[in-house]
Design a protein around this motif. Structure first.
Motif, PDB file in Angstrom:
ATOM      1  N   SER A  16       0.836  -1.209   0.000  1.00 18.10           N
ATOM      2  CA  SER A  16       0.000   0.000   0.000  1.00 18.10           C
ATOM      3  C   SER A  16       0.867   1.254   0.000  1.00 18.10           C
ATOM      4  CB  SER A  16      -0.920   0.013   1.221  1.00 18.10           C
ATOM      5  OG  SER A  16      -1.826  -1.051   1.168  1.00 18.10           O
ATOM      6  N   ALA A  19       2.399   1.773  -3.402  1.00 16.00           N
ATOM      7  CA  ALA A  19       1.414   2.279  -4.361  1.00 16.00           C
ATOM      8  C   ALA A  19       1.170   3.769  -4.132  1.00 16.00           C
ATOM      9  CB  ALA A  19       0.109   1.491  -4.230  1.00 16.00           C
ATOM     10  N   CYS A  20       1.085   4.183  -2.860  1.00 14.62           N
ATOM     11  CA  CYS A  20       0.882   5.608  -2.562  1.00 14.62           C
ATOM     12  C   CYS A  20       2.083   6.426  -3.024  1.00 14.62           C
ATOM     13  CB  CYS A  20       0.667   5.819  -1.061  1.00 14.62           C
ATOM     14  SG  CYS A  20      -0.923   5.203  -0.485  1.00 14.62           S
ATOM     15  N   GLN A  22       4.146   5.720  -5.391  1.00 13.82           N
ATOM     16  CA  GLN A  22       4.158   5.774  -6.845  1.00 13.82           C
ATOM     17  C   GLN A  22       3.124   6.764  -7.352  1.00 13.82           C
ATOM     18  OE1 GLN A  22       3.663   1.740  -8.097  1.00 13.82           O
ATOM     19  NE2 GLN A  22       5.768   1.164  -7.619  1.00 13.82           N
ATOM     20  N   GLN A  23       1.939   6.797  -6.757  1.00 15.52           N
ATOM     21  CA  GLN A  23       0.904   7.740  -7.170  1.00 15.52           C
ATOM     22  C   GLN A  23       1.372   9.180  -6.945  1.00 15.52           C
ATOM     23  OE1 GLN A  23      -1.992   7.360  -8.780  1.00 15.52           O
ATOM     24  NE2 GLN A  23      -1.337   5.235  -9.038  1.00 15.52           N
ATOM     25  N   THR A  24       2.030   9.421  -5.817  1.00 15.43           N
ATOM     26  CA  THR A  24       2.552  10.757  -5.528  1.00 15.43           C
ATOM     27  C   THR A  24       3.608  11.141  -6.555  1.00 15.43           C
ATOM     28  OG1 THR A  24       2.138  10.445  -3.175  1.00 15.43           O
ATOM     29  CG2 THR A  24       3.685  12.181  -3.779  1.00 15.43           C
ATOM     30  N   GLU A  25       4.493  10.221  -6.877  1.00 18.04           N
ATOM     31  CA  GLU A  25       5.524  10.481  -7.883  1.00 18.04           C
ATOM     32  C   GLU A  25       4.902  10.720  -9.255  1.00 18.04           C
ATOM     33  OE1 GLU A  25       8.288   7.238  -7.715  1.00 18.04           O
ATOM     34  OE2 GLU A  25       8.994   7.790  -5.720  1.00 18.04           O
ATOM     35  N   VAL A  26       3.878   9.957  -9.594  1.00 18.65           N
ATOM     36  CA  VAL A  26       3.208  10.120 -10.888  1.00 18.65           C
ATOM     37  C   VAL A  26       2.547  11.503 -10.951  1.00 18.65           C
ATOM     38  CG1 VAL A  26       1.241   9.325 -12.289  1.00 18.65           C
ATOM     39  CG2 VAL A  26       2.859   7.669 -11.352  1.00 18.65           C
ATOM     40  N   ARG A  27       1.850  11.909  -9.876  1.00 22.11           N
ATOM     41  CA  ARG A  27       1.229  13.239  -9.856  1.00 22.11           C
ATOM     42  C   ARG A  27       2.283  14.333  -9.978  1.00 22.11           C
ATOM     43  NH1 ARG A  27      -2.828  11.039  -6.137  1.00 22.11           N
ATOM     44  NH2 ARG A  27      -1.293  11.206  -4.491  1.00 22.11           N
ATOM     45  N   GLN A  28       3.402  14.158  -9.276  1.00 16.15           N
ATOM     46  CA  GLN A  28       4.477  15.151  -9.338  1.00 16.15           C
ATOM     47  C   GLN A  28       5.048  15.225 -10.753  1.00 16.15           C
ATOM     48  OE1 GLN A  28       7.653  14.513  -6.529  1.00 16.15           O
ATOM     49  NE2 GLN A  28       8.754  16.342  -7.153  1.00 16.15           N
ATOM     50  N   LYS A  30       3.495  14.448 -13.570  1.00 18.52           N
ATOM     51  CA  LYS A  30       2.488  15.065 -14.424  1.00 18.52           C
ATOM     52  C   LYS A  30       2.502  16.585 -14.251  1.00 18.52           C
ATOM     53  CE  LYS A  30      -0.853  11.328 -14.958  1.00 18.52           C
ATOM     54  NZ  LYS A  30      -2.227  10.871 -14.678  1.00 18.52           N
TER      55      LYS A  30
END
Length: 186
Positions: A16, A19-20, A22-28, A30
């Motif tokens: 978990s 995954a969080c 990675q999502q933070t890195e993906v948003r950053q 973007k």
């Protein structure tokens, strides 16, 4: 059973957290890509304006063209000597734009008091075959400078020309107030 239950909870928590992260890195990423795209668009627009400004000045027989958005000065050989002209602080107004015309002397002498003419309007067509449309003009004047090299700022209200329109500003007929202070033009 408690050990294996703890392992399952630990593994689930790690997955978990991964995954969080990675999502933070993906948003950053973007967000950074969006910022870079915006900067590239601004640089591309500035490059187009600068190319157009240079093409207009290469063909100009009177005065110097400045295109809002080029963010680059242009040189005018005047009766005061070589002057660098630029525009800054372009802001929208109710019926047009407000901009600061900056004139810099290139010699080591202060600029004498002078007058000149500013024209502005829109450009239609291409830089090879263009037409100036809705042209307006105003006289400008500046007091004598005491410092050298001189730097004069003249506020202009460009009625009828919004910051988003493909417009131009042309400065010409720069003359010293005292004709005895005129330099021979080359």
């Amino acid at each position: 059973m408690t050990k294996s239950y703890l392992r399952i909870i630990l593994v689930t928590s790690l997955v978990s957290l991964s995954a969080c992260a990675q999502q933070t890195e993906v948003r950053q990423m973007k967000s950074e890509v969006g910022s870079l795209n915006k900067e590239m668009t601004q640089l591309t627009d500035q490059t187009v304006k600068l190319t157009q400004q240079n093409a207009l000045n290469a063909k100009s027989t009177t005065g110097v063209y400045l295109l809002p958005g080029s963010k680059t000065p242009a040189r005018l050989n005047s009766k005061l000597g070589n002057l660098q002209m630029s525009l800054s602080s372009l802001t929208p107004e109710a019926n047009g734009s407000r901009v600061m015309l900056i004139i810099k002397g290139e010699s080591n002498d202060p600029l004498p008091a002078f007058t000149g003419k500013v024209e502005w309007g829109q450009i239609q067509g291409t830089t090879d075959n263009y037409q100036e449309v809705n042209v307006q003009s105003q006289q400008i004047s500046a007091p004598a400078s005491v410092l050298a090299p001189s730097d004069v700022s003249i506020p202009l209200l460009l009625s009828g020309l919004s910051p988003t329109q493909p417009g131009f500003v042309r400065i010409h007929d720069i003359q010293p107030v005292d004709p005895a202070q005129a330099l021979p033009t080359q």
